[in-house]
Design an enzyme around this catalytic site. Structure first.
Site, short mmCIF file in Angstrom:
data_model
loop_
_atom_site.label_atom_id
_atom_site.label_comp_id
_atom_site.label_asym_id
_atom_site.label_seq_id
_atom_site.Cartn_x
_atom_site.Cartn_y
_atom_site.Cartn_z
N HIS A 176 37.83 35.90 33.13
CA HIS A 176 38.32 36.21 34.48
C HIS A 176 37.22 35.89 35.48
CE1 HIS A 176 40.41 39.43 37.25
NE2 HIS A 176 39.95 38.39 37.94
N HIS A 209 37.02 33.41 39.09
CA HIS A 209 37.63 32.45 40.03
C HIS A 209 36.54 31.46 40.40
CE1 HIS A 209 41.10 35.18 40.73
NE2 HIS A 209 40.19 36.09 40.41
N GLU A 216 45.12 46.05 40.01
CA GLU A 216 43.76 46.03 40.60
C GLU A 216 43.79 47.04 41.75
OE1 GLU A 216 42.69 42.33 42.50
OE2 GLU A 216 40.57 42.89 42.69
N ASP A 253 34.73 37.98 37.86
CA ASP A 253 35.68 37.82 38.96
C ASP A 253 35.19 36.81 40.01
OD1 ASP A 253 38.14 38.30 40.12
OD2 ASP A 253 37.64 40.26 40.94
N ASP A 254 34.39 37.26 40.96
CA ASP A 254 33.88 36.39 42.04
C ASP A 254 32.38 36.67 42.19
OD1 ASP A 254 36.54 35.32 43.20
OD2 ASP A 254 36.84 37.49 43.08
N HIS A 308 47.06 38.83 37.68
CA HIS A 308 46.36 40.00 38.22
C HIS A 308 47.42 41.09 38.41
CE1 HIS A 308 43.14 37.22 38.97
NE2 HIS A 308 42.44 38.06 39.72
#
Ligand code: ADE
Ligand code: ZN
Length: 350
Positions: free
Chosen positions: A29, A31, A212, A290-291, A209
């Site tokens: 996961h 991005h 969240e 994630d980011d 997703h």
């Protein structure tokens, strides 16, 4: 370089820290647009003649103080606006692969958001071409394997998602699945039931997703109506005991992102994070970044912050989380068995 300073905690035991970094693991996961560091945003803005509303790298980084998912997404989409050419996507992905390899990642499954780029006139060929070239280069030079997962933006329409899938069809052999991301609240999984059904007919893996910021119910509907194989985040499932039992029983992986959840105020602190409880209840939980350019660190930083805030977690949990990540990946059984063997060697030696 790592940032686990969300909570003032004692440093990790050095042996545990070394295991967390070196154990072979998958990242499921991340991005790729969320790996764009402020320095690269400025470099690409200059290269492409894009004006940025921030005078310096420092001022941009200082703006990374988020109150919820949407406050982050506004900056994330603005940052991605510097990506125009195939080489921009290549450079961004290579920077990620180098950091991932240094964190012991042996395999990564990367999300990309084509609509963020094609809606600005960037050709799909530039997006997928750059990522695909980086994928090969990373395997050759860093020994890290990876796959691409095309995400639909859920704040846009299902018709737009269908158009995106259609535009990606000439590159069908370059991505293994579809996902669903962006603003969760008010955009439930069922909005995308038909396009996910089509993706299934095309033989694509499906993930989404859910849970969240949205309710546990979105986790259920992602499973039952989108037929996803993994849930991205999914932490709100803890509100529904029967759902947690189902996740554990059916071995449905959750790709959890600890630093993201704290930065986006899903939890007030890392100590409150539900990951240890979900793991203890037998759910196939994995740790992910994630980011990472926005949330204070790459994969190791997520493990480090999590374990530092939960002192009851140790070697057993580390091994379980790494094994879960390999098991939950979309690679074949043969490669999984090789990695799991290497994982056992690392723990036997530690
Ligand atoms: N896009 C990038 N990061 C995201 C996140 N954490 N949730 C939803 N959409 C995203
Ligand atoms: Zn995400």
């Amino acid at each position: 370089m790592t940032d686990r300073a969300l909570d003032p905690l004692d440093p990790l035991d050095p042996d545990l820290a070394r295991l967390l970094r070196t154990m072979p693991k998958a990242e499921l996961h991340v991005h790729i647009e969320g790996t764009l560091e402020p320095e690269l945003i400025f470099e690409l803005a200059q290269r492409n003649g894009v004006a940025l509303p921030y005078p310096s790298v420092e001022s941009l980084r200082a703006a990374y103080a988020f109150t919820d998912l949407q406050s982050f997404l506004d900056l994330y989409y603005a940052g991605a606006s510097v990506l125009l050419a195939e080489s921009d996507f290549f450079d961004m992905a290579m920077a990620y692969y180098r950091r991932a390899a240094a964190d012991g990642v042996v395999h990564a499954e990367l999300f990309f958001d084509p609509q963020t780029h094609t809606d600005r006139g960037v050709p799909m060929a530039a997006v997928i071409g750059g990522l695909w070239r980086a994928r090969a280069e990373a395997e050759r030079t860093l020994g890290i394997t990876s796959e691409l997962i095309l995400c639909f933006l859920r704040h846009l329409s299902e018709a737009a998602a269908f158009e995106t899938l259609e535009a990606a069809m000439p590159f069908r052999d370059r991505f293994v699945g579809v996902g669903l991301d962006s603003s969760e609240r008010g955009h439930p999984p069922e909005k995308f039931a038909r396009v996910f059904a089509r993706a299934g007919e095309l033989g694509l893996h499906r993930v989404a997703h859910a849970g969240e910021e949205g309710p546990a119910e979105y986790v259920r509907t992602a499973l039952d109506l989108l037929h996803v194989e993994r849930i991205d985040h999914g932490v709100r499932a803890v509100d529904d005991q029967a759902l947690v039992e189902r996740l554990a029983r059916e071995r449905i992986p959750l790709t959890v992102c600890p630093l993201s959840n704290v930065k986006l105020c899903v939890y007030g602190s890392m100590a409150e994070h539900a990951l240890p409880a979900l793991l203890a209840r037998g759910v196939c939980v994995t740790v992910n970044s994630d980011d990472p350019a926005y949330f204070g660190g790459y994969l190791y930083a997520n493990y480090e912050a999590l374990f530092a805030a939960h002192p009851a977690m140790g070697v057993r949990e580390a091994r379980r989380l790494a094994a879960n990540s390999l098991e939950a990946s979309f690679v074949g059984a043969g490669r999984k068995a090789v990695w799991l063997g290497r994982l056992e060697e690392v723990f036997a030696g530690g």
